[in-house]
Design a protein around this motif. Structure first.
Motif, PDB file in Angstrom:
ATOM      1  N   ASN A 142       0.838  -1.197   0.000  1.00 17.53           N
ATOM      2  CA  ASN A 142       0.000   0.000   0.000  1.00 17.53           C
ATOM      3  C   ASN A 142       0.875   1.249   0.000  1.00 17.53           C
ATOM      4  OD1 ASN A 142      -2.325  -1.504  -0.032  1.00 17.53           O
ATOM      5  ND2 ASN A 142      -2.682  -1.397   2.165  1.00 17.53           N
ATOM      6  N   PRO A 143       0.289   2.420  -0.224  1.00 17.34           N
ATOM      7  CA  PRO A 143       1.092   3.642  -0.135  1.00 17.34           C
ATOM      8  C   PRO A 143       1.709   3.796   1.258  1.00 17.34           C
ATOM      9  CG  PRO A 143      -1.002   4.103  -1.218  1.00 17.34           C
ATOM     10  CD  PRO A 143      -1.098   2.705  -0.684  1.00 17.34           C
ATOM     11  N   PHE A 144       3.010   4.019   1.283  1.00 15.15           N
ATOM     12  CA  PHE A 144       3.724   4.234   2.537  1.00 15.15           C
ATOM     13  C   PHE A 144       4.156   5.689   2.640  1.00 15.15           C
ATOM     14  CE2 PHE A 144       4.479  -0.393   2.135  1.00 15.15           C
ATOM     15  CZ  PHE A 144       4.232  -0.808   3.439  1.00 15.15           C
ATOM     16  N   SER A 145       4.243   6.188   3.863  1.00 12.71           N
ATOM     17  CA  SER A 145       4.781   7.524   4.085  1.00 12.71           C
ATOM     18  C   SER A 145       6.298   7.495   3.884  1.00 12.71           C
ATOM     19  CB  SER A 145       4.471   7.989   5.505  1.00 12.71           C
ATOM     20  OG  SER A 145       5.188   7.210   6.444  1.00 12.71           O
TER      21      SER A 145
ATOM     22  N   VAL B 169       9.077   6.450  -6.396  1.00  9.95           N
ATOM     23  CA  VAL B 169       9.773   7.737  -6.539  1.00  9.95           C
ATOM     24  C   VAL B 169      10.405   8.172  -5.222  1.00  9.95           C
ATOM     25  CG1 VAL B 169       9.429  10.188  -7.016  1.00  9.95           C
ATOM     26  CG2 VAL B 169       8.358   8.474  -8.486  1.00  9.95           C
ATOM     27  N   VAL B 170       9.676   8.018  -4.135  1.00 11.35           N
ATOM     28  CA  VAL B 170      10.218   8.436  -2.833  1.00 11.35           C
ATOM     29  C   VAL B 170      11.358   7.523  -2.398  1.00 11.35           C
ATOM     30  CG1 VAL B 170       9.695   8.781  -0.387  1.00 11.35           C
ATOM     31  CG2 VAL B 170       8.064   9.531  -2.124  1.00 11.35           C
TER      32      VAL B 170
ATOM     33  N   LEU C  96      17.061   6.256  -1.511  1.00 13.45           N
ATOM     34  CA  LEU C  96      18.149   5.353  -1.891  1.00 13.45           C
ATOM     35  C   LEU C  96      18.474   5.553  -3.373  1.00 13.45           C
ATOM     36  CD1 LEU C  96      16.788   2.136  -0.115  1.00 13.45           C
ATOM     37  CD2 LEU C  96      18.633   3.622   0.705  1.00 13.45           C
ATOM     38  N   PRO C  97      19.293   6.539  -3.687  1.00 15.07           N
ATOM     39  CA  PRO C  97      19.533   6.918  -5.093  1.00 15.07           C
ATOM     40  C   PRO C  97      20.072   5.804  -5.982  1.00 15.07           C
ATOM     41  CG  PRO C  97      20.337   8.617  -3.594  1.00 15.07           C
ATOM     42  CD  PRO C  97      19.978   7.444  -2.750  1.00 15.07           C
ATOM     43  N   LYS C  98      20.763   4.826  -5.430  1.00 14.82           N
ATOM     44  CA  LYS C  98      21.389   3.788  -6.259  1.00 14.82           C
ATOM     45  C   LYS C  98      20.690   2.429  -6.145  1.00 14.82           C
ATOM     46  CE  LYS C  98      25.965   5.947  -6.078  1.00 14.82           C
ATOM     47  NZ  LYS C  98      27.407   5.744  -5.738  1.00 14.82           N
ATOM     48  N   GLN C  99      19.580   2.374  -5.421  1.00 17.43           N
ATOM     49  CA  GLN C  99      18.913   1.084  -5.171  1.00 17.43           C
ATOM     50  C   GLN C  99      18.138   0.586  -6.391  1.00 17.43           C
ATOM     51  OE1 GLN C  99      19.483  -0.102  -2.137  1.00 17.43           O
ATOM     52  NE2 GLN C  99      18.423  -2.040  -2.440  1.00 17.43           N
TER      53      GLN C  99
END
Length: 244
Positions: free
Chosen positions: A126-129, A160-161, A166-169
């Motif tokens: 589900n959508p997570f914060s 997206v978040v 985690l830019p490289k994940q």
């Protein structure tokens, strides 16, 4: 109940066990994860929800009704983990003789993936914060296994978040529909890969995605002939309940 996996000539394709080795064991349980760990799979896929008291539990549905064969029906996000931890799920034959078939916590799943050297393909249901996504990342970091995880989600914002956190994940957006030109551009922009229903793919789409450096996972393919076609097309991953 199946007695063994169906073997295929997977060549370059990385095979992912859907909800663990769910063709042989109760889905999304430690039994299913260990069964996958003992086989040739590249990865073990699972799903997580957050309980009312902030625990991350491994289950696909929002309620326990289906996996308990109707014996217990609670919404996992509306109750505490204490309510869930004592639920004994039925084996695939319907029996409850085994008392180890239960709803795991996220760290249990990570521990098993790490022990058996399997990549965890972790679906954010589900959508997570942002705070929840950061905590999920921290739980995995605490077990020193972030390098062994691919995140997937149908929720675009989760992807997206998590990319921002985690830019490289490795992160794959899930969809059951063909990919539009607009969405392809967004995948490229956010450096996201794709996890798509295999029936929505064509050979031409595979070529186009790869031309844009988008890796392709496809779910949930249990038919040998269909998998062989996907392999011929050059997909990167196949997620399956029973093919190995």
């Amino acid at each position: 109940m199946a007695k063994d996996t169906i073997k295929i000539e997977k060549k370059h394709v990385k095979m992912v066990a859907h909800r663990g080795m769910s063709g042989l064991e109760r889905e999304n349980t430690n039994a299913a994860f260990v069964a996958a760990g003992n086989r040739s799979y590249f990865g073990i896929e699972t799903d997580i929800h957050k309980t009312a008291d902030g625990k991350f539990v491994v289950i696909h549905d929002e309620t326990t009704k289906r996996v308990s064969n109707g014996a217990v029906d609670v919404n996992v996000e509306e109750v505490s983990y204490d309510v869930l931890k004592d639920i004994v799920l039925p084996d695939l034959d319907g029996s409850t003789v085994r008392k180890d078939i239960r709803i795991p916590l996220l760290p249990e799943y990570i521990h098993i993936c790490k022990k058996y050297g399997k990549v965890g393909v972790l679906e954010l249901k589900n959508p997570f914060s942002r705070e929840d996504l950061q905590r999920i990342a921290e739980i995995i970091k605490e077990q020193d296994y972030l390098d062994g995880i691919i995140f997937i989600s149908f929720d675009w914002n989760n992807c997206v978040v998590m990319r921002e956190i985690l830019p490289k994940q490795p992160i794959q957006w899930l969809t059951g529909d063909p990919v539009t030109e607009e969405r392809l551009a967004e995948l490229v922009h956010h450096k996201l890969d794709l996890d798509i229903y295999y029936g929505a793919l064509t050979a031409e789409v595979v070529v186009k995605l790869h031309e844009n450096n988008v890796l392709i996972n496809c779910f949930t393919c249990d038919e040998k002939e269909a998998a062989e076609k996907l392999i011929e097309w050059g997909v990167d991953y196949i997620t399956s309940n029973i093919l190995e």
